[in-house]
Each structure stands twice: as C-alpha cells, then as structure tokens.
Motif scaffolding. Structure first.
Motif, short mmCIF file in Angstrom:
data_model
loop_
_atom_site.label_atom_id
_atom_site.label_comp_id
_atom_site.label_asym_id
_atom_site.label_seq_id
_atom_site.Cartn_x
_atom_site.Cartn_y
_atom_site.Cartn_z
N ILE A 33 0.85 -1.21 0.00
CA ILE A 33 0.00 0.00 0.00
C ILE A 33 0.87 1.25 0.00
O ILE A 33 0.60 2.23 -0.70
N VAL A 34 1.95 1.23 0.79
CA VAL A 34 2.87 2.37 0.85
C VAL A 34 3.44 2.65 -0.54
O VAL A 34 3.45 3.79 -1.01
N ARG A 35 3.89 1.62 -1.21
CA ARG A 35 4.49 1.79 -2.54
C ARG A 35 3.47 2.29 -3.55
O ARG A 35 3.75 3.21 -4.34
N ILE A 36 2.28 1.70 -3.55
CA ILE A 36 1.24 2.10 -4.50
C ILE A 36 0.90 3.57 -4.32
O ILE A 36 0.83 4.35 -5.28
N SER A 37 0.69 3.99 -3.08
CA SER A 37 0.32 5.37 -2.81
C SER A 37 1.45 6.33 -3.15
O SER A 37 1.24 7.38 -3.77
N ALA A 38 2.67 5.98 -2.76
CA ALA A 38 3.82 6.86 -2.98
C ALA A 38 4.08 7.07 -4.47
O ALA A 38 4.30 8.20 -4.91
N PHE A 39 4.04 6.00 -5.25
CA PHE A 39 4.32 6.13 -6.68
C PHE A 39 3.18 6.81 -7.43
O PHE A 39 3.40 7.48 -8.43
N THR A 40 1.95 6.65 -6.93
CA THR A 40 0.84 7.40 -7.52
C THR A 40 1.04 8.89 -7.29
O THR A 40 0.88 9.70 -8.21
N GLU A 67 -9.71 1.83 -4.13
CA GLU A 67 -9.97 2.80 -3.07
C GLU A 67 -8.70 3.54 -2.67
O GLU A 67 -8.75 4.73 -2.34
N ILE A 68 -7.57 2.86 -2.68
CA ILE A 68 -6.29 3.52 -2.42
C ILE A 68 -6.06 4.63 -3.44
O ILE A 68 -5.70 5.76 -3.09
N LEU A 69 -6.31 4.31 -4.71
CA LEU A 69 -6.10 5.29 -5.77
C LEU A 69 -7.11 6.43 -5.69
O LEU A 69 -6.77 7.58 -5.98
N VAL A 70 -8.34 6.12 -5.28
CA VAL A 70 -9.34 7.18 -5.07
C VAL A 70 -8.89 8.10 -3.94
O VAL A 70 -8.95 9.33 -4.06
N THR A 166 -5.60 2.39 7.67
CA THR A 166 -5.12 2.18 6.31
C THR A 166 -5.13 3.48 5.52
O THR A 166 -4.20 3.77 4.75
N ARG A 167 -6.16 4.30 5.71
CA ARG A 167 -6.22 5.58 5.00
C ARG A 167 -5.06 6.48 5.44
O ARG A 167 -4.52 7.24 4.63
#
Length: 231
Positions: A33-40, A67-70, A166-167
């Motif tokens: 989740i950290v990686r997905i959010s950071a790179f987005t 939802e992470i991407l939203v 998580t958010r």
C-alpha cells in the motif's frame, strides 16, 4: 539428539520472532500500500505498475486498490490519481490475459441517506486530530474548512473499504513522496497514531521509503517523525 533439540528451539524462536516483528511493523499488504500510494503521488507510473502487481500478489483486492487510488486524489490531485487508475486498469487486463484471476473484494457499505457529511466529517476529524480543528486558515478561508470536514473526512473517510489506519498509511505514503508538504506530513504522523498506528508501523512506512522508494524521502520522513516522538 541434544544438538537437534537445540536447533529446533532456535528455529522456532526465529520463526516466532519474525512473526512478532511483522505484527509490530507493517505486514506485506501494508508495505505494498505504501508503494502504490507513494508512486501514484509522485507520478512514477513504471514503478507504480510494478507495485500494483506486487500488491495484487500480496493479496490486496481489486476494490481495495481502487480505493487507495481514489483516496490519493485528495492529496496529489485528480490528474495523478486518474493516471494511477489507468495504469491499474492496464495491469488488470494484462493479468487477465495471463489467466490470473484476482479477487475483486467487497464494495463499500451503502452510506446512510440521512448522514450529514459535514457533521460526520467533523466527528472523524476531531477524533483523528484529538481536538476540534478551528482558527487560522480555516477562518481565513471557510470553504477549505467545509470541504475538509465534509468531503475529505466525511465522504472519503466514510467509505468503509479502507479503515482509518489504512487511510492514514495511504496519506502518509503519498505526502512522504511529495515535496514541500512537511507540515502536512507531520500532521498525518500524529493523525496516524491517533487512528491507532503504532510507532513501529510508522517506522515501517519509513523503512519502505528507505528500501523501495528513495533514501532522500526516507531521511526526510524519519527526521520529521523523530521530532514528533521526542516532544
């Protein structure tokens, strides 16, 4: 026989210690989740594609990643959130073509029609901050206060696919890979702990930055967090 017994004890102790370390820090899903959010947030679409695949392989559902991407759009803007969503759509198509069946996961629980977003968001914000938020910039620009309470903490945090912890992981990761947002990053370190994240988990987020995202970002985040926990 005695030597074999000692080796067995060492093996069990090592396995137990490893489990304890994961429980105290971030599990594999949270690391992804950290990686997905950071790179987005940074717009690094090549690394995002890799992290999206890794996240699915780690057991994140399609709806959780959506939802992470939203959620990231509230911090890095619609353009990068939408770009991330486009990459995710392509990832899913490629995986499906390879015969990989990813778990869709559950959708959000319908939001009560009589829920007032501003009232609900004010409760959530107050809980996470630890006190009512008022004054300063919010008096100068009341619309900002209303949008933060009503939309960010009311509408987004009110979607129950991701819990508050998580958010905050998503938020900290996004802010940690953006420049000139240290005050907001510091604030969300505190909000994250108020949401229930442990110091070990936050250090786990910073470790992911050090190892998988960038030493510069990891150093910056660690300096900010160290100041917070020393107060």
């Amino acid at each position: 026989m005695k030597r074999r017994f000692i080796m067995l004890l060492i093996s069990v102790f090592g396995f137990t210690s490893a489990l304890g370390a994961e429980e105290k820090g971030l599990n594999q899903k949270q690391q992804e989740i950290v990686r997905i959010s950071a790179f987005t947030a940074s717009g690094d679409l090549e690394d995002l594609k890799i992290s999206l695949n890794d996240g699915l392989d780690a057991g994140l559902t399609v709806n959780e990643i959506k939802e992470i991407l939203v959620h990231t759009y509230a911090y890095c803007g619609f353009p990068r959130s939408l770009n991330g969503m486009g990459v995710f759509m392509n990832v899913l198509s490629e995986r499906e073509a390879k015969g990989i069946k990813d778990e869709i996961g559950r959708d959000i629980t319908p939001i009560p029609s009589n829920r007032n977003s501003v009232e609900y968001g004010t409760e959530v914000q107050t809980k996470l901050v630890g006190a009512p938020v008022q004054g300063g910039i919010y008096n100068f620009a009341p619309a900002v206060d209303e949008f933060l309470k009503g939309h960010l903490f009311g509408d987004l945090f009110g979607r129950d696919i991701l819990d508050f912890q998580t958010r905050e992981i998503v938020t900290i990761a996004a802010l940690g890979n953006m420049s000139s947002v240290n005050p907001q990053l510091a604030a969300h370190f505190n909000l994250g702990m108020n949401a229930g994240l442990t110091k070990e988990q936050i250090n786990g987020i910073i470790d992911v930055f050090d190892k998988k995202i960038g030493k510069k970002q990891g150093k910056n985040a660690r300096e900010i967090f160290d100041k917070i926990i020393k107060k």
